[in-house]
Design a protein around this motif. Sequence first.
Motif, PDB file in Angstrom:
ATOM      1  N   MET A   1       0.838  -1.169   0.000  1.00 37.76           N
ATOM      2  CA  MET A   1       0.000   0.000   0.000  1.00 37.76           C
ATOM      3  C   MET A   1       0.891   1.243   0.000  1.00 37.76           C
ATOM      4  SD  MET A   1      -2.856   0.759   2.833  1.00 37.76           S
ATOM      5  CE  MET A   1      -2.610   2.178   3.812  1.00 37.76           C
ATOM      6  N   MET A   2       0.648   2.172  -0.912  1.00 35.46           N
ATOM      7  CA  MET A   2       1.463   3.371  -1.042  1.00 35.46           C
ATOM      8  C   MET A   2       0.690   4.557  -0.481  1.00 35.46           C
ATOM      9  SD  MET A   2       4.431   4.338  -2.338  1.00 35.46           S
ATOM     10  CE  MET A   2       4.801   3.082  -3.516  1.00 35.46           C
ATOM     11  N   MET A   3       1.316   5.308   0.413  1.00 38.43           N
ATOM     12  CA  MET A   3       0.657   6.453   1.030  1.00 38.43           C
ATOM     13  C   MET A   3       1.594   7.654   0.968  1.00 38.43           C
ATOM     14  SD  MET A   3      -2.190   5.106   2.091  1.00 38.43           S
ATOM     15  CE  MET A   3      -2.857   6.238   3.265  1.00 38.43           C
ATOM     16  N   ALA A   4       1.035   8.834   0.913  1.00 36.85           N
ATOM     17  CA  ALA A   4       1.834  10.057   0.918  1.00 36.85           C
ATOM     18  C   ALA A   4       1.680  10.764   2.256  1.00 36.85           C
ATOM     19  CB  ALA A   4       1.388  10.981  -0.198  1.00 36.85           C
ATOM     20  N   GLN A   5       2.772  11.277   2.769  1.00 35.88           N
ATOM     21  CA  GLN A   5       2.749  12.076   3.989  1.00 35.88           C
ATOM     22  C   GLN A   5       3.650  13.270   3.717  1.00 35.88           C
ATOM     23  OE1 GLN A   5       3.721  10.052   7.642  1.00 35.88           O
ATOM     24  NE2 GLN A   5       4.542  11.900   8.526  1.00 35.88           N
ATOM     25  N   SER A   6       3.070  14.427   3.523  1.00 31.87           N
ATOM     26  CA  SER A   6       3.776  15.643   3.132  1.00 31.87           C
ATOM     27  C   SER A   6       4.715  15.345   1.975  1.00 31.87           C
ATOM     28  CB  SER A   6       4.471  16.294   4.333  1.00 31.87           C
ATOM     29  OG  SER A   6       5.502  15.490   4.843  1.00 31.87           O
ATOM     30  N   ARG A   7       5.991  15.531   2.180  1.00 30.99           N
ATOM     31  CA  ARG A   7       6.934  15.333   1.078  1.00 30.99           C
ATOM     32  C   ARG A   7       7.462  13.903   0.985  1.00 30.99           C
ATOM     33  NH1 ARG A   7       9.554  18.788   4.641  1.00 30.99           N
ATOM     34  NH2 ARG A   7      11.105  17.746   5.877  1.00 30.99           N
ATOM     35  N   TYR A   8       7.040  13.041   1.879  1.00 31.30           N
ATOM     36  CA  TYR A   8       7.515  11.655   1.902  1.00 31.30           C
ATOM     37  C   TYR A   8       6.462  10.700   1.352  1.00 31.30           C
ATOM     38  CZ  TYR A   8      10.648  13.750   5.344  1.00 31.30           C
ATOM     39  OH  TYR A   8      11.550  14.553   5.982  1.00 31.30           O
ATOM     40  N   GLY A  24      10.687  17.510  -2.993  1.00 29.34           N
ATOM     41  CA  GLY A  24      10.812  18.847  -2.441  1.00 29.34           C
ATOM     42  C   GLY A  24      12.147  19.467  -2.773  1.00 29.34           C
ATOM     43  N   SER A  25      12.381  20.604  -2.190  1.00 27.32           N
ATOM     44  CA  SER A  25      13.623  21.333  -2.467  1.00 27.32           C
ATOM     45  C   SER A  25      14.378  21.660  -1.180  1.00 27.32           C
ATOM     46  CB  SER A  25      13.302  22.618  -3.235  1.00 27.32           C
ATOM     47  OG  SER A  25      12.413  23.427  -2.484  1.00 27.32           O
ATOM     48  N   PHE A  48      15.769   9.193  -3.078  1.00 26.77           N
ATOM     49  CA  PHE A  48      16.109  10.612  -3.086  1.00 26.77           C
ATOM     50  C   PHE A  48      16.471  11.120  -4.475  1.00 26.77           C
ATOM     51  CE2 PHE A  48      16.813   9.192   1.223  1.00 26.77           C
ATOM     52  CZ  PHE A  48      16.310  10.233   1.979  1.00 26.77           C
ATOM     53  N   ASP A  49      16.137  10.380  -5.490  1.00 26.30           N
ATOM     54  CA  ASP A  49      16.510  10.719  -6.859  1.00 26.30           C
ATOM     55  C   ASP A  49      16.053  12.127  -7.238  1.00 26.30           C
ATOM     56  OD1 ASP A  49      17.659  10.105  -9.392  1.00 26.30           O
ATOM     57  OD2 ASP A  49      15.635   9.806 -10.185  1.00 26.30           O
ATOM     58  N   GLY A  50      16.960  12.901  -7.775  1.00 27.27           N
ATOM     59  CA  GLY A  50      16.640  14.227  -8.282  1.00 27.27           C
ATOM     60  C   GLY A  50      16.672  15.358  -7.272  1.00 27.27           C
ATOM     61  N   LEU A  51      16.984  15.083  -6.021  1.00 27.16           N
ATOM     62  CA  LEU A  51      17.015  16.141  -4.999  1.00 27.16           C
ATOM     63  C   LEU A  51      18.397  16.800  -4.969  1.00 27.16           C
ATOM     64  CD1 LEU A  51      15.025  14.466  -2.097  1.00 27.16           C
ATOM     65  CD2 LEU A  51      14.199  15.995  -3.873  1.00 27.16           C
ATOM     66  N   SER A  73      22.695  10.737  -7.559  1.00 25.34           N
ATOM     67  CA  SER A  73      22.522  12.076  -8.152  1.00 25.34           C
ATOM     68  C   SER A  73      22.477  13.210  -7.138  1.00 25.34           C
ATOM     69  CB  SER A  73      21.275  12.135  -9.056  1.00 25.34           C
ATOM     70  OG  SER A  73      20.090  12.263  -8.316  1.00 25.34           O
ATOM     71  N   LEU A  74      22.816  12.954  -5.887  1.00 28.42           N
ATOM     72  CA  LEU A  74      22.818  14.016  -4.876  1.00 28.42           C
ATOM     73  C   LEU A  74      24.185  14.693  -4.858  1.00 28.42           C
ATOM     74  CD1 LEU A  74      20.859  12.311  -1.979  1.00 28.42           C
ATOM     75  CD2 LEU A  74      20.012  13.722  -3.837  1.00 28.42           C
ATOM     76  N   THR A  75      24.406  15.544  -5.819  1.00 31.33           N
ATOM     77  CA  THR A  75      25.722  16.155  -6.013  1.00 31.33           C
ATOM     78  C   THR A  75      26.130  17.106  -4.900  1.00 31.33           C
ATOM     79  OG1 THR A  75      24.675  17.843  -7.390  1.00 31.33           O
ATOM     80  CG2 THR A  75      25.608  15.917  -8.518  1.00 31.33           C
ATOM     81  N   ASN A  76      25.183  17.618  -4.124  1.00 27.15           N
ATOM     82  CA  ASN A  76      25.501  18.545  -3.033  1.00 27.15           C
ATOM     83  C   ASN A  76      25.458  17.905  -1.657  1.00 27.15           C
ATOM     84  OD1 ASN A  76      25.966  21.009  -4.480  1.00 27.15           O
ATOM     85  ND2 ASN A  76      23.801  20.964  -5.013  1.00 27.15           N
ATOM     86  N   LEU A  77      25.149  16.615  -1.585  1.00 29.35           N
ATOM     87  CA  LEU A  77      25.060  15.940  -0.299  1.00 29.35           C
ATOM     88  C   LEU A  77      26.440  15.852   0.339  1.00 29.35           C
ATOM     89  CD1 LEU A  77      23.092  14.427   1.600  1.00 29.35           C
ATOM     90  CD2 LEU A  77      23.802  12.336   0.452  1.00 29.35           C
ATOM     91  N   ASP A  78      26.566  16.411   1.539  1.00 31.14           N
ATOM     92  CA  ASP A  78      27.864  16.345   2.216  1.00 31.14           C
ATOM     93  C   ASP A  78      27.768  15.875   3.661  1.00 31.14           C
ATOM     94  OD1 ASP A  78      26.810  18.640   3.382  1.00 31.14           O
ATOM     95  OD2 ASP A  78      28.272  19.991   2.514  1.00 31.14           O
ATOM     96  N   ASP A  79      26.541  15.490   4.108  1.00 32.76           N
ATOM     97  CA  ASP A  79      26.398  15.039   5.488  1.00 32.76           C
ATOM     98  C   ASP A  79      25.235  14.040   5.592  1.00 32.76           C
ATOM     99  OD1 ASP A  79      26.406  14.728   8.249  1.00 32.76           O
ATOM    100  OD2 ASP A  79      25.771  16.782   8.674  1.00 32.76           O
ATOM    101  N   ILE A  80      25.569  12.802   5.981  1.00 39.75           N
ATOM    102  CA  ILE A  80      24.558  11.803   6.271  1.00 39.75           C
ATOM    103  C   ILE A  80      24.791  11.344   7.697  1.00 39.75           C
ATOM    104  CG2 ILE A  80      23.595   9.539   5.744  1.00 39.75           C
ATOM    105  CD1 ILE A  80      24.555   9.853   2.890  1.00 39.75           C
TER     106      ILE A  80
END
Length: 85
Positions: A1-8, A24-25, A48-51, A73-80
């Motif tokens: 079952m697929m559900m949406a919650q705000s941006r998730y 989102g952005s 997270f594709d395209g963020l 494709s998260l070219t600006n990701l610098d902290d996980i």
Amino acid sequence: MMMAQSRYRFATIGEEAVLTRVRGSDTEITIPATYEGKPVTRIGEDAFDGLTKLRKVVIPENVREIGVNAFNSLTNLDDITFPSS
């Protein structure tokens, strides 16, 4: 079952939830620990594709599996932030 919650978007499988897509952005995201009372235990493929603006992701304790290309494709990701476990 697929559900949406705000941006998730989540899929529920039995007593667990899977994060399947984030939209989102935002530059920082903290993944919810639960969805509809079920622990989020996985991050799905390409979630997270395209963020391209995303710089930081905080992963909750319950997550034990991260799908293929989840952070592709998260070219600006610098902290996980991973859970201590």
